[in-house]
Design a protein around this motif. Structure first.
Motif, PDB file in Angstrom:
ATOM      1  N   ARG A 331       0.837  -1.209   0.000  1.00 47.21           N
ATOM      2  CA  ARG A 331       0.000   0.000   0.000  1.00 47.21           C
ATOM      3  C   ARG A 331       0.868   1.254   0.000  1.00 47.21           C
ATOM      4  N   GLN A 332       1.959   1.214   0.748  1.00 47.04           N
ATOM      5  CA  GLN A 332       2.890   2.348   0.748  1.00 47.04           C
ATOM      6  C   GLN A 332       3.437   2.583  -0.656  1.00 47.04           C
ATOM      7  N   ALA A 333       3.841   1.498  -1.298  1.00 51.42           N
ATOM      8  CA  ALA A 333       4.453   1.598  -2.616  1.00 51.42           C
ATOM      9  C   ALA A 333       3.516   2.243  -3.619  1.00 51.42           C
ATOM     10  N   LYS A 334       2.236   1.899  -3.567  1.00 50.43           N
ATOM     11  CA  LYS A 334       1.271   2.459  -4.516  1.00 50.43           C
ATOM     12  C   LYS A 334       1.198   3.970  -4.406  1.00 50.43           C
ATOM     13  N   VAL A 335       1.105   4.484  -3.172  1.00 52.84           N
ATOM     14  CA  VAL A 335       0.954   5.928  -2.983  1.00 52.84           C
ATOM     15  C   VAL A 335       2.211   6.662  -3.437  1.00 52.84           C
ATOM     16  N   PHE A 336       3.368   6.163  -3.070  1.00 47.43           N
ATOM     17  CA  PHE A 336       4.615   6.825  -3.473  1.00 47.43           C
ATOM     18  C   PHE A 336       4.771   6.832  -4.989  1.00 47.43           C
ATOM     19  N   SER A 337       4.387   5.752  -5.629  1.00 45.38           N
ATOM     20  CA  SER A 337       4.527   5.685  -7.085  1.00 45.38           C
ATOM     21  C   SER A 337       3.640   6.710  -7.772  1.00 45.38           C
ATOM     22  N   GLU A 338       2.527   7.045  -7.168  1.00 43.26           N
ATOM     23  CA  GLU A 338       1.630   8.048  -7.755  1.00 43.26           C
ATOM     24  C   GLU A 338       2.201   9.454  -7.633  1.00 43.26           C
ATOM     25  N   VAL A 339       3.028   9.679  -6.623  1.00 38.99           N
ATOM     26  CA  VAL A 339       3.534  11.031  -6.356  1.00 38.99           C
ATOM     27  C   VAL A 339       4.837  11.318  -7.090  1.00 38.99           C
TER      28      VAL A 339
END
Length: 396
Positions: A331-339
């Motif tokens: 879940r962390q990875a998804k958000v960072f990848s969007e930013v």
């Protein structure tokens, strides 16, 4: 000559000689002797501790050979010798192979557990259910788990593979395919014409991000790269000191702010400028750890990247994930990848988990490769990731 004239001549000669002597004394910086003043009442005129005593004229003189080296004033060379020596990190190639035993000990569930299940005399539906549970528990993810079980079933039922050696070979082949050796895992540290490569390192709190940046600097120094570190984690007071210590151990400079709470984007910009001026090969930017559900912090991370790009393109954005967090790390990875458009993953603490399947899961979810893995607390325990070496360690 009559007596009166003789007396006058002698008096003039005495006066001339006295004046010449006084002039000579003053010319040498001396002063005419004065009568000693009377001692002040209550004043202690005894020499104190540390006062220099005037040596007597007949004191023995020491030759140059007699003077001990400790008597001389310290020189610049002495200060340089007192500094800690610059360390020479291990060559990155072969690190994963060297640390294979450590990785094998920690990931028994995914490797040894599966081999134990598949080596039973009879492989029935209950066995396949247990295989599936083992894969899910290892954080492989639902999709990859379904694929792997289906392929293993084919090897057993269609190809007739039943002996332990054949099952082990089939499991290795399918695991390597899932980890995907075709992914490009090279770090983008080539830079551009007249500029260094810029690597931005991001992640949540507690993943070992600053330590990873320090270890990555050692990896690059071992590859003969000139590196500049940027301490853009300005919220944690000790972060810049910690990063500077890592850099000093391998002779790498750290660009940091003089005050806590400074604008991290400004520090990152200054680090890139310093790298360009020094004609460095790589600039590594450490950023503050942040929670993926804090919109303000994530927006600030996007700002850091945009400000850097006003001076130079960002060649690599590495997301540091704690391998022990499992699906929460996903879940962390998804958000960072969007930013910030993640280009590679660094998995830390891989030696402390039996959930090696996170390697497959995070690559599937983000479509970016795991490029580095942390396998311990030693300074050279950060290794370039290799799919086949990883699987062989699991099945060792």
């Amino acid at each position: 000559m009559d007596p009166l004239t003789l007396i006058i001549v002698l008096a003039v000669a005495i006066a001339v000689l006295a004046g010449a002597g006084l002039a000579l004394l003053r010319g040498r910086g001396g002063k005419a002797p004065q009568a000693p003043s009377a001692p002040r009442p209550g004043t202690d005129y005894a020499p104190g501790v540390g006062d220099d005593a005037t040596p007597p004229r007949d004191a023995p003189k020491r030759s140059v050979q007699d003077v001990d080296v400790l008597d001389r004033e310290p020189e610049l060379g002495d200060e340089l010798e007192a500094l800690p020596p610059i360390e020479h990190p291990d060559e990155p190639r072969g690190r994963l192979h060297r640390l294979r035993a450590r990785l094998a000990r920690s990931n028994t569930a995914l490797g040894h557990g599966l081999l134990a299940l598949l080596s039973r005399d009879t492989i029935d539906e209950q066995t396949w259910d247990e295989v599936e549970e083992t894969l899910l528990a290892a954080d492989l993810g639902v999709g990859p788990t379904t694929e792997l079980v289906a392929r293993l079933r084919t090897h057993v039922k269609v190809d007739g593979v039943a002996d332990p050696a054949g099952l082990r070979a089939a499991l290795r082949t399918e695991l390597v395919a899932l980890v995907d050796p075709t992914m490009d895992r090279e770090l983008a540290v080539g830079g551009g014409l007249g500029r260094p490569a810029v690597v931005l390192v991001v992640g949540v709190n507690g993943t070992g991000k600053t330590t990873t940046v320090g270890k990555l600097a050692r990896v690059l120094v071992a590859q003969d790269k000139d590196v500049v570190l940027g301490a853009a984690d300005t919220f944690r007071a000790a972060a810049a000191d910690q990063l500077e210590t890592w850099g000093a151990r391998v002779g790498v400079p750290t660009i940091r702010s003089d005050r806590d709470g400074a604008d991290p984007a400004a520090v990152a910009f200054d680090a890139v400028n310093a790298g360009i001026e020094a004609e460095a090969d790589v600039v590594l930017i450490d950023t503050a750890g942040r929670l993926q559900n804090k919109a303000g912090l994530m927006d600030e991370l996007g700002k850091v990247k945009r400000v850097i790009e006003k001076r130079s393109p960002v060649d690599e954005v590495l997301l540091v994930l704690d391998a022990t967090t499992g699906q929460n790390g996903m879940r962390q990875a998804k958000v960072f990848s969007e930013v910030v458009n993640i280009t590679g993953i660094v998995l830390t603490k891989l030696d402390g988990t039996a959930k090696g399947g996170i390697v497959v899961a995070v690559q599937r979810e983000l479509g970016v490769p795991v490029k580095l893995v942390g396998l311990g607390e030693g300074p050279d325990d950060l290794a370039p990731f290799d799919a086949e070496e990883f699987v062989d360690a699991l099945l060792a």
